[in-house]
Scaffold this motif. Structure first.
Motif, PDB file in Angstrom:
ATOM      1  N   ILE A 181      46.629  40.864  38.140  1.00 31.43           N
ATOM      2  CA  ILE A 181      46.231  39.767  37.268  1.00 31.43           C
ATOM      3  C   ILE A 181      45.388  38.785  38.081  1.00 31.43           C
ATOM      4  N   SER A 182      44.247  38.462  37.553  1.00 30.85           N
ATOM      5  CA  SER A 182      43.342  37.518  38.198  1.00 30.85           C
ATOM      6  C   SER A 182      43.494  36.153  37.532  1.00 30.85           C
ATOM      7  N   PHE A 200      41.420  27.884  27.657  1.00 30.52           N
ATOM      8  CA  PHE A 200      42.380  28.814  28.245  1.00 30.52           C
ATOM      9  C   PHE A 200      42.029  30.180  27.682  1.00 30.52           C
ATOM     10  N   TYR A 201      41.675  31.106  28.566  1.00 30.37           N
ATOM     11  CA  TYR A 201      41.271  32.445  28.129  1.00 30.37           C
ATOM     12  C   TYR A 201      42.114  33.487  28.856  1.00 30.37           C
ATOM     13  N   SER A 210      43.378  39.135  33.062  1.00 29.78           N
ATOM     14  CA  SER A 210      42.561  37.999  33.485  1.00 29.78           C
ATOM     15  C   SER A 210      43.046  36.735  32.799  1.00 29.78           C
ATOM     16  N   LEU A 211      43.151  35.653  33.564  1.00 29.12           N
ATOM     17  CA  LEU A 211      43.506  34.343  33.031  1.00 29.12           C
ATOM     18  C   LEU A 211      42.516  33.334  33.591  1.00 29.12           C
ATOM     19  N   THR A 269      53.591  28.698  28.261  1.00 38.85           N
ATOM     20  CA  THR A 269      54.090  29.694  27.316  1.00 38.85           C
ATOM     21  C   THR A 269      53.066  30.804  27.102  1.00 38.85           C
ATOM     22  N   LEU A 270      51.791  30.444  27.007  1.00 40.12           N
ATOM     23  CA  LEU A 270      50.745  31.454  26.856  1.00 40.12           C
ATOM     24  C   LEU A 270      50.686  32.364  28.081  1.00 40.12           C
ATOM     25  N   THR A 271      50.895  31.780  29.259  1.00 45.09           N
ATOM     26  CA  THR A 271      50.919  32.585  30.487  1.00 45.09           C
ATOM     27  C   THR A 271      52.126  33.509  30.500  1.00 45.09           C
ATOM     28  N   GLU A 272      53.257  33.001  30.063  1.00 47.07           N
ATOM     29  CA  GLU A 272      54.470  33.822  29.986  1.00 47.07           C
ATOM     30  C   GLU A 272      54.260  35.017  29.064  1.00 47.07           C
ATOM     31  N   ASN A 273      53.527  34.803  27.963  1.00 49.76           N
ATOM     32  CA  ASN A 273      53.262  35.900  27.028  1.00 49.76           C
ATOM     33  C   ASN A 273      52.458  37.015  27.685  1.00 49.76           C
TER      34      ASN A 273
END
Length: 205
Positions: free
Chosen positions: A98-99, A150-151, A137-138, A118-122
């Motif tokens: 994961i980048s 936030f993408y 990718s984040l 929460t979005l990252t946890e998903n």
């Protein structure tokens, strides 16, 4: 009669305040225990100790009180995103692909807490992150107008029913909170091209 009512109200308020103060003992005891476990774990495994420390930081953050407007410093949420990713790099035996790209101009902004986390946890919970050919990718950045983006893009895990329901519920809760705080100043878009899951949140800070 009015004086009696006011006195009863003050008594109830005092009891409520005392109950609130008593509840604060639990987190304090918890962090003391985590500190003990952290120090003990260091003797046997640096990785385990680091995981405990990162977890305690996330828990501490989740218990922090937001400002009068319900917001916190954006950089505090960013720290927990990095902590969450770091914990999960320790968790899996296989490397986690994961980048994470985070802009360095976020210090001036505030946001309601736990949305981005929460979005990252998903991503971690529902994404397939161990395929080196399809890394997740984040990206998180703000432009000169104060619009935050936030993408995320990740390979989906194989379907098994329940995770999809939980993810839908989490996104529903996020939309409810965003509607309450930001109304027409945000946009949450989700696309599922083939085996991938793509999410874009734009928000006027």
């Amino acid at each position: 009669m009015i004086e009696k009512t006011n006195a009863e109200l003050e008594t109830r308020l005092a009891k409520t305040h005392n109950a609130y103060l008593q509840q604060q003992i639990n987190p304090h005891m918890l962090f003391n225990a985590l500190n003990f476990v952290y120090n003990s774990a260091q003797k046997y495994s640096d990785d385990a100790a680091n995981c405990i420390w990162l977890l305690s930081e996330i828990m501490r953050f989740s218990l922090e009180e937001a400002g009068p407007d319900g917001k916190i410093e954006l950089t505090r949420e960013v720290e927990q995103i990095e902590n969450l990713v770091a914990i999960n790099r320790y968790r899996f035996r296989e490397p986690l692909y994961i980048s994470v790209e985070i802009g360095n101009d976020l210090g001036q902004y505030q946001i309601i807490p736990l949305i981005l986390l929460t979005l990252t946890e998903n991503i971690i919970k529902h994404g397939h992150l161990t395929d080196p050919n399809s890394p997740a990718s984040l990206k998180l950045y703000a432009d000169e107008t104060g619009k935050l983006t936030f993408y995320s893009l990740n390979l989906k895990k194989s379907k098994n029913g329940h995770p999809r329901q939980r993810k839908a519920l989490g996104l529903q809760n996020i939309r409810l909170r965003m509607d309450s705080f930001y109304k027409n100043d945000y946009k949450l878009e989700i696309n599922e091209p083939g085996e991938f899951y793509e999410l874009t949140l734009t928000l006027k800070l």
